[in-house]
Write a protein that holds these residues in place. Sequence first.
Motif, mmCIF file in Angstrom:
data_model
loop_
_atom_site.group_PDB
_atom_site.id
_atom_site.type_symbol
_atom_site.label_atom_id
_atom_site.label_comp_id
_atom_site.label_asym_id
_atom_site.label_seq_id
_atom_site.Cartn_x
_atom_site.Cartn_y
_atom_site.Cartn_z
ATOM 1 N N LEU A 40 15.589 45.793 58.228
ATOM 2 C CA LEU A 40 16.664 45.780 57.236
ATOM 3 C C LEU A 40 17.727 46.776 57.674
ATOM 4 O O LEU A 40 17.425 47.951 57.893
ATOM 5 C CB LEU A 40 16.110 46.168 55.856
ATOM 6 C CG LEU A 40 17.131 46.526 54.769
ATOM 7 C CD1 LEU A 40 17.979 45.323 54.387
ATOM 8 C CD2 LEU A 40 16.429 47.122 53.545
ATOM 9 N N HIS A 67 11.654 44.675 46.883
ATOM 10 C CA HIS A 67 11.709 45.218 48.240
ATOM 11 C C HIS A 67 12.054 46.701 48.137
ATOM 12 O O HIS A 67 13.170 47.061 47.765
ATOM 13 C CB HIS A 67 12.757 44.477 49.075
ATOM 14 C CG HIS A 67 12.583 42.987 49.062
ATOM 15 N ND1 HIS A 67 11.665 42.347 49.870
ATOM 16 C CD2 HIS A 67 13.191 42.035 48.327
ATOM 17 C CE1 HIS A 67 11.730 41.044 49.636
ATOM 18 N NE2 HIS A 67 12.637 40.830 48.713
ATOM 19 N N THR A 88 17.413 41.319 57.992
ATOM 20 C CA THR A 88 18.184 41.253 56.758
ATOM 21 C C THR A 88 19.330 42.249 56.879
ATOM 22 O O THR A 88 19.132 43.393 57.297
ATOM 23 C CB THR A 88 17.319 41.601 55.535
ATOM 24 O OG1 THR A 88 16.266 40.645 55.418
ATOM 25 C CG2 THR A 88 18.141 41.591 54.257
ATOM 26 N N THR A 120 12.323 50.340 50.043
ATOM 27 C CA THR A 120 12.389 51.069 51.310
ATOM 28 C C THR A 120 12.343 52.554 51.021
ATOM 29 O O THR A 120 13.172 53.080 50.267
ATOM 30 C CB THR A 120 13.676 50.748 52.079
ATOM 31 O OG1 THR A 120 13.722 49.354 52.379
ATOM 32 C CG2 THR A 120 13.730 51.530 53.385
ATOM 33 N N HIS A 150 8.389 46.418 56.674
ATOM 34 C CA HIS A 150 9.630 46.399 57.450
ATOM 35 C C HIS A 150 10.060 47.823 57.790
ATOM 36 O O HIS A 150 9.575 48.798 57.214
ATOM 37 C CB HIS A 150 10.754 45.677 56.682
ATOM 38 C CG HIS A 150 11.193 46.378 55.432
ATOM 39 N ND1 HIS A 150 10.635 46.126 54.198
ATOM 40 C CD2 HIS A 150 12.146 47.319 55.213
ATOM 41 C CE1 HIS A 150 11.223 46.877 53.285
ATOM 42 N NE2 HIS A 150 12.141 47.615 53.872
ATOM 43 N N SER A 191 13.668 50.010 58.106
ATOM 44 C CA SER A 191 15.081 49.987 57.728
ATOM 45 C C SER A 191 15.859 50.966 58.588
ATOM 46 O O SER A 191 15.367 52.050 58.915
ATOM 47 C CB SER A 191 15.250 50.351 56.251
ATOM 48 O OG SER A 191 16.618 50.331 55.882
#
Length: 316
Positions: free
Chosen positions: A74, A283, A104, A285, A40, A42
């Motif tokens: 995110l 998760h 998210t 980041t 992902h 962010s």
Amino acid sequence: MAPFTSPFTMGISDQDGFTTSDPRRRRRLLDRVEEAGLDHVSVGDHISFHDGSGFDGMITANTMLSSHDRLSVLIGIYLLGLRHPMATARQLSTLSQAAPGRLTLGVGVGGEDRREVSNAGVDPRTRGRRLDEALMLVRRLLTGEEVSHEGEFFRLDGARILPAPDPGIPIVIGGKGDVAVRRTAESGDGWLGIFCSARRFAETRERILEAASGLDRPTPSWFGVNVWCGLDTDPRRARELLAAKMQGLYHLPYEKFQYIAPAGTPEQVAEFLLPFVESGAEHITVIPVGSGVEAEIDAVAALREQLGRAVGAARE
């Protein structure tokens, strides 16, 4: 022996690099993120941070989602307490229509720069209560139900937001301490830690699960952490790059962050992150600082590989 399955996802936050004004370069960079095996992207959110810098989380999320067909985004964290819940719910509904299941939302109060809060028309002393009320209303509005509400900060009369996001948008709570525990247990789908040690992460996660166990709502199941990292083949260079970046953004010396913002080679930073994974951080980041955005993407990919190896070795 069964194949090793990674217990964590890893994403990258690179606000400056990915918001380039060249759409072809942005698409190439996001393709590189996917090809590197990252899960992902962010994006942050600030209205006017310290010297006036900032980036709108919703707009940046839309830019990322529309520039790539598969990567998830995110927002971590969105300063919901500085926005109106009706407008926020509409933005989320619109994003969900364009990219269902790929967003998210992390929310928090901010407050590192009190003038950012007050200049947005919010009393810094009440920003926590305002966030609680806004969060409750956003969650109700995202169900598609009609909402009437008379509260301390917001009044809604027969308000409704359609279409309701399908699938729903996970809302995770940023922050730390007792308030983050209470807010996550009562209103969050999970918790997003930042500027915390692995020990504090583990303690907070356990407290959230304990606080949520007696409530009549789903137990929060999403636990993640954002970590600033200096990454370079030369550890000294990694520290210099990270120190300059963080001091410029937060107006504080790097020594204030050095125990929670590691710098070094991917292998060295993986050693720092391993206890987070062992504490239930599923998760991760990375906010990387390196010699350039392409090098940062490659370094985070190498970090993911090294962390996966470390987790595998620890579980043998």
